[in-house]
Write a protein that holds these residues in place. Structure first.
Motif, PDB file in Angstrom:
ATOM      1  N   ASP A  43     -60.053  37.817  49.456  1.00  0.00           N
ATOM      2  CA  ASP A  43     -58.838  37.308  49.903  1.00  0.00           C
ATOM      3  C   ASP A  43     -58.176  38.417  50.845  1.00  0.00           C
ATOM      4  OD1 ASP A  43     -58.789  35.034  48.251  1.00  0.00           O
ATOM      5  OD2 ASP A  43     -57.628  36.004  46.625  1.00  0.00           O
ATOM      6  N   ILE A  44     -58.262  39.721  50.390  1.00  0.00           N
ATOM      7  CA  ILE A  44     -57.682  41.020  50.928  1.00  0.00           C
ATOM      8  C   ILE A  44     -58.512  41.077  52.164  1.00  0.00           C
ATOM      9  CG2 ILE A  44     -57.182  43.243  51.083  1.00  0.00           C
ATOM     10  CD1 ILE A  44     -56.601  42.898  48.085  1.00  0.00           C
ATOM     11  N   GLY A  45     -59.851  41.414  52.086  1.00  0.00           N
ATOM     12  CA  GLY A  45     -60.727  41.436  53.124  1.00  0.00           C
ATOM     13  C   GLY A  45     -61.078  40.709  54.383  1.00  0.00           C
ATOM     14  N   THR A  46     -60.591  39.259  54.086  1.00  0.00           N
ATOM     15  CA  THR A  46     -60.320  38.185  55.033  1.00  0.00           C
ATOM     16  C   THR A  46     -59.347  37.848  55.622  1.00  0.00           C
ATOM     17  OG1 THR A  46     -60.254  36.347  53.500  1.00  0.00           O
ATOM     18  CG2 THR A  46     -62.455  37.016  53.759  1.00  0.00           C
ATOM     19  N   ALA A  47     -58.037  38.703  55.287  1.00  0.00           N
ATOM     20  CA  ALA A  47     -56.835  38.306  55.632  1.00  0.00           C
ATOM     21  C   ALA A  47     -56.414  36.939  55.252  1.00  0.00           C
ATOM     22  CB  ALA A  47     -56.650  38.775  57.162  1.00  0.00           C
ATOM     23  N   LYS A  48     -56.849  36.468  54.204  1.00  0.00           N
ATOM     24  CA  LYS A  48     -56.369  35.091  53.874  1.00  0.00           C
ATOM     25  C   LYS A  48     -54.861  35.075  53.674  1.00  0.00           C
ATOM     26  CE  LYS A  48     -59.270  33.125  51.374  1.00  0.00           C
ATOM     27  NZ  LYS A  48     -60.179  33.085  49.956  1.00  0.00           N
ATOM     28  N   LEU A  49     -54.269  34.203  54.237  1.00  0.00           N
ATOM     29  CA  LEU A  49     -52.660  34.178  53.716  1.00  0.00           C
ATOM     30  C   LEU A  49     -52.434  33.814  52.486  1.00  0.00           C
ATOM     31  CD1 LEU A  49     -51.168  32.680  57.098  1.00  0.00           C
ATOM     32  CD2 LEU A  49     -51.218  35.174  56.329  1.00  0.00           C
ATOM     33  N   PRO A  50     -51.759  34.352  51.618  1.00  0.00           N
ATOM     34  CA  PRO A  50     -51.392  34.135  50.422  1.00  0.00           C
ATOM     35  C   PRO A  50     -50.762  32.761  50.637  1.00  0.00           C
ATOM     36  CG  PRO A  50     -50.178  35.991  51.009  1.00  0.00           C
ATOM     37  CD  PRO A  50     -51.061  35.775  51.916  1.00  0.00           C
ATOM     38  N   VAL A  51     -50.308  31.888  49.370  1.00  0.00           N
ATOM     39  CA  VAL A  51     -49.599  30.561  49.462  1.00  0.00           C
ATOM     40  C   VAL A  51     -48.152  30.777  49.903  1.00  0.00           C
ATOM     41  CG1 VAL A  51     -48.936  28.551  48.186  1.00  0.00           C
ATOM     42  CG2 VAL A  51     -51.344  29.547  47.698  1.00  0.00           C
ATOM     43  N   SER A  52     -47.586  31.905  49.529  1.00  0.00           N
ATOM     44  CA  SER A  52     -46.201  32.392  49.855  1.00  0.00           C
ATOM     45  C   SER A  52     -46.014  32.264  51.403  1.00  0.00           C
ATOM     46  CB  SER A  52     -45.774  33.649  49.015  1.00  0.00           C
ATOM     47  OG  SER A  52     -46.487  34.566  49.467  1.00  0.00           O
ATOM     48  N   LEU A 210     -54.953  49.107  55.924  1.00  0.00           N
ATOM     49  CA  LEU A 210     -53.924  48.002  55.155  1.00  0.00           C
ATOM     50  C   LEU A 210     -54.950  47.366  54.017  1.00  0.00           C
ATOM     51  CD1 LEU A 210     -51.162  47.427  54.362  1.00  0.00           C
ATOM     52  CD2 LEU A 210     -51.199  45.505  56.061  1.00  0.00           C
ATOM     53  N   MET A 211     -55.782  46.850  54.435  1.00  0.00           N
ATOM     54  CA  MET A 211     -56.577  46.116  53.432  1.00  0.00           C
ATOM     55  C   MET A 211     -57.015  47.213  52.310  1.00  0.00           C
ATOM     56  SD  MET A 211     -58.929  43.691  55.805  1.00  0.00           S
ATOM     57  CE  MET A 211     -58.520  42.303  56.744  1.00  0.00           C
ATOM     58  N   PHE A 212     -57.553  48.366  52.628  1.00  0.00           N
ATOM     59  CA  PHE A 212     -57.974  49.282  51.614  1.00  0.00           C
ATOM     60  C   PHE A 212     -56.587  49.729  50.746  1.00  0.00           C
ATOM     61  CE2 PHE A 212     -61.947  49.266  54.085  1.00  0.00           C
ATOM     62  CZ  PHE A 212     -62.869  49.873  53.078  1.00  0.00           C
ATOM     63  N   ALA A 213     -55.697  49.764  51.525  1.00  0.00           N
ATOM     64  CA  ALA A 213     -54.328  50.358  50.849  1.00  0.00           C
ATOM     65  C   ALA A 213     -53.861  49.207  49.678  1.00  0.00           C
ATOM     66  CB  ALA A 213     -53.193  50.767  51.837  1.00  0.00           C
ATOM     67  N   GLN A 214     -54.281  47.829  49.953  1.00  0.00           N
ATOM     68  CA  GLN A 214     -53.683  46.812  49.405  1.00  0.00           C
ATOM     69  C   GLN A 214     -54.801  46.462  48.238  1.00  0.00           C
ATOM     70  OE1 GLN A 214     -53.319  43.670  52.329  1.00  0.00           O
ATOM     71  NE2 GLN A 214     -51.107  43.968  52.521  1.00  0.00           N
ATOM     72  N   GLY A 215     -55.812  47.200  47.985  1.00  0.00           N
ATOM     73  CA  GLY A 215     -56.723  47.018  47.039  1.00  0.00           C
ATOM     74  C   GLY A 215     -58.108  46.189  47.414  1.00  0.00           C
ATOM     75  N   LEU A 216     -58.465  46.366  48.499  1.00  0.00           N
ATOM     76  CA  LEU A 216     -59.856  45.971  48.843  1.00  0.00           C
ATOM     77  C   LEU A 216     -60.948  46.083  48.136  1.00  0.00           C
ATOM     78  CD1 LEU A 216     -61.813  43.930  50.658  1.00  0.00           C
ATOM     79  CD2 LEU A 216     -61.869  45.981  52.108  1.00  0.00           C
ATOM     80  N   VAL A 217     -60.823  47.569  47.617  1.00  0.00           N
ATOM     81  CA  VAL A 217     -61.953  48.143  46.548  1.00  0.00           C
ATOM     82  C   VAL A 217     -62.007  47.221  45.451  1.00  0.00           C
ATOM     83  CG1 VAL A 217     -62.763  50.137  45.464  1.00  0.00           C
ATOM     84  CG2 VAL A 217     -62.046  50.197  47.842  1.00  0.00           C
ATOM     85  N   GLU A 218     -60.656  47.304  44.810  1.00  0.00           N
ATOM     86  CA  GLU A 218     -60.523  46.653  43.583  1.00  0.00           C
ATOM     87  C   GLU A 218     -60.902  45.098  43.707  1.00  0.00           C
ATOM     88  OE1 GLU A 218     -58.528  50.224  43.725  1.00  0.00           O
ATOM     89  OE2 GLU A 218     -58.218  48.397  45.058  1.00  0.00           O
ATOM     90  N   GLU A 219     -60.756  44.700  44.796  1.00  0.00           N
ATOM     91  CA  GLU A 219     -60.843  43.043  45.012  1.00  0.00           C
ATOM     92  C   GLU A 219     -62.575  42.829  44.810  1.00  0.00           C
ATOM     93  OE1 GLU A 219     -59.014  40.083  47.544  1.00  0.00           O
ATOM     94  OE2 GLU A 219     -60.950  40.479  48.773  1.00  0.00           O
ATOM     95  N   VAL A 220     -63.240  43.845  45.528  1.00  0.00           N
ATOM     96  CA  VAL A 220     -64.723  43.903  45.693  1.00  0.00           C
ATOM     97  C   VAL A 220     -65.384  44.128  44.111  1.00  0.00           C
ATOM     98  CG1 VAL A 220     -67.045  45.047  46.667  1.00  0.00           C
ATOM     99  CG2 VAL A 220     -64.738  44.294  48.092  1.00  0.00           C
ATOM    100  N   GLU A 221     -64.809  45.026  43.427  1.00  0.00           N
ATOM    101  CA  GLU A 221     -65.273  45.359  42.171  1.00  0.00           C
ATOM    102  C   GLU A 221     -65.281  44.068  41.043  1.00  0.00           C
ATOM    103  OE1 GLU A 221     -64.399  49.980  41.516  1.00  0.00           O
ATOM    104  OE2 GLU A 221     -62.870  48.552  41.285  1.00  0.00           O
ATOM    105  N   GLY A 222     -64.065  43.451  41.302  1.00  0.00           N
ATOM    106  CA  GLY A 222     -63.901  42.141  40.647  1.00  0.00           C
ATOM    107  C   GLY A 222     -64.790  41.043  41.005  1.00  0.00           C
ATOM    108  N   LEU A 223     -64.976  41.101  42.162  1.00  0.00           N
ATOM    109  CA  LEU A 223     -66.186  40.094  42.682  1.00  0.00           C
ATOM    110  C   LEU A 223     -67.622  40.584  42.358  1.00  0.00           C
ATOM    111  CD1 LEU A 223     -64.632  39.241  46.163  1.00  0.00           C
ATOM    112  CD2 LEU A 223     -64.629  37.629  44.215  1.00  0.00           C
ATOM    113  N   VAL A 224     -67.983  41.472  42.145  1.00  0.00           N
ATOM    114  CA  VAL A 224     -69.164  41.993  41.732  1.00  0.00           C
ATOM    115  C   VAL A 224     -69.345  41.332  40.425  1.00  0.00           C
ATOM    116  CG1 VAL A 224     -70.456  44.125  41.123  1.00  0.00           C
ATOM    117  CG2 VAL A 224     -69.494  44.170  43.111  1.00  0.00           C
ATOM    118  N   GLY A 225     -68.380  41.562  39.667  1.00  0.00           N
ATOM    119  CA  GLY A 225     -68.702  40.759  38.280  1.00  0.00           C
ATOM    120  C   GLY A 225     -68.865  39.208  38.363  1.00  0.00           C
ATOM    121  N   GLN A 226     -68.406  38.650  39.449  1.00  0.00           N
ATOM    122  CA  GLN A 226     -68.494  37.100  39.520  1.00  0.00           C
ATOM    123  C   GLN A 226     -69.825  37.110  40.250  1.00  0.00           C
ATOM    124  OE1 GLN A 226     -65.010  35.453  41.516  1.00  0.00           O
ATOM    125  NE2 GLN A 226     -63.692  36.753  40.286  1.00  0.00           N
TER     126      GLN A 226
END
Length: 302
Positions: A43-52, A210-226
């Motif tokens: 989501d963060i790294g692809t600039a995917k718009l959130p539903v909101s 901005l992507m890194f500030a918004q949590g891209l690293v944490e997003e990738v860490e979660g995806l590694v688990g997937q």
């Protein structure tokens, strides 16, 4: 059938915002044509718009694959064609939004994909294992410079596929694709956002930071688990590849940000080269683009 509208152009040029504005004015629904936004959780790294932030506009073909899935343009094409025709059958305007070059062309052109041969592919995969992706991509550049300009130099799967097609057909990989001067499928009207480096480069840098500030690293860490891995299609996406390298200790955070910015700028150059060759695109200046100007451009194409 109701003619779709496509909004294409480089990364960070404002396609998503214009697509939503057009869908709202035209009574339309968005069809994603960004290959990495097909993946769930990216989501963060692809600039995917959130539903909101989607303005209540239905979005299709987002989050359809797990990160372990190997991307397939042919698979995407089949699903996207069905989706576009279903939207139009309900009396809505399909608004195609994205900048993934082969995915855009697969959707707006009647592209029959070239043949495959497991033995030929296995031979090129063996060559890949012997010499590595950089050397194999360099070889592709000698036999088909146009294909090498479009295919990411760190993309082993598409490099192998291009060499397989060249061997099987005896023609450049690009020759297997439909000409860009043929009428678009469904009478699609194509708008492109034209950018200048002086305007776009700072946007790319701000977006990466901005992507890194918004949590891209944490997003990738979660995806590694997937199951996200560096050698997968999803793991080679710009931003994700750099964070995976950072997590392996190969890059610092600052280096990961800088390499993400540099990789995005290289990709933008390929996008510009690709889309600029398509005479069917009506171009709007991205720095000044608004929905009123886009609607006037569409009226001129009716």
């Amino acid at each position: 059938m109701i003619a779709p509208v496509a909004v294409v152009g480089p990364t960070a040029s404002g396609k998503s915002a214009l697509g939503i504005a057009l869908a709202r004015e035209l009574g339309g629904e968005i069809v994603n044509v960004d290959s990495m936004q097909l993946y769930r959780g990216m989501d963060i790294g692809t600039a995917k718009l959130p539903v909101s932030e989607r303005g209540g506009i239905p979005h299709h073909l987002l989050d359809i694959w797990p990160v372990t899935h190997t991307a397939s343009v042919a698979e995407y094409q089949a699903r996207a064609v069905e989706t576009v025709e279903e939207i139009a059958a309900r009396g809505k305007v399909p608004v195609l939004v994205g900048g993934s070059m082969l995915y855009v062309q697969s959707l707006i052109d009647a592209w029959s994909f070239p043949p495959t041969d497991p033995a030929v592919r296995a031979r090129w995969e063996a060559r890949l294992n012997d010499v590595g992706v950089d050397a194999l991509h360099a070889h592709l550049a000698t036999v088909d410079p146009e294909a090498a300009r479009v295919i990411e130099d760190k993309d082993p799967r598409r490099t192998v596929r291009a060499l397989e097609v060249i061997e099987l057909t005896g023609k450049p990989f690009q020759a297997s694709q439909p000409p860009k001067d043929a009428p678009p499928r469904w009478g699609t009207r194509i708008l492109g956002l034209r950018t200048e480096a002086e305007w776009l480069n700072p946007r790319i840098a701000r977006r990466a930071e901005l992507m890194f500030a918004q949590g891209l690293v944490e997003e990738v860490e979660g995806l590694v688990g997937q199951g996200l891995r560096a050698d997968s299609t999803a793991g080679r996406a710009i931003g994700y590849a750099q964070v995976l390298a950072m997590l392996r200790g190969e890059l610092s955070r600052d280096e990961a940000v800088e390499q993400t910015i540099a990789g995005t700028r290289r990709y933008v150059r390929r996008q510009r080269s690709w889309f600029n060759r398509d005479a069917r695109i009506t171009w709007l200046p991205a720095a000044e683009a608004d929905v009123d100007g886009a609607l006037r451009a569409l009226d001129s194409l009716a």
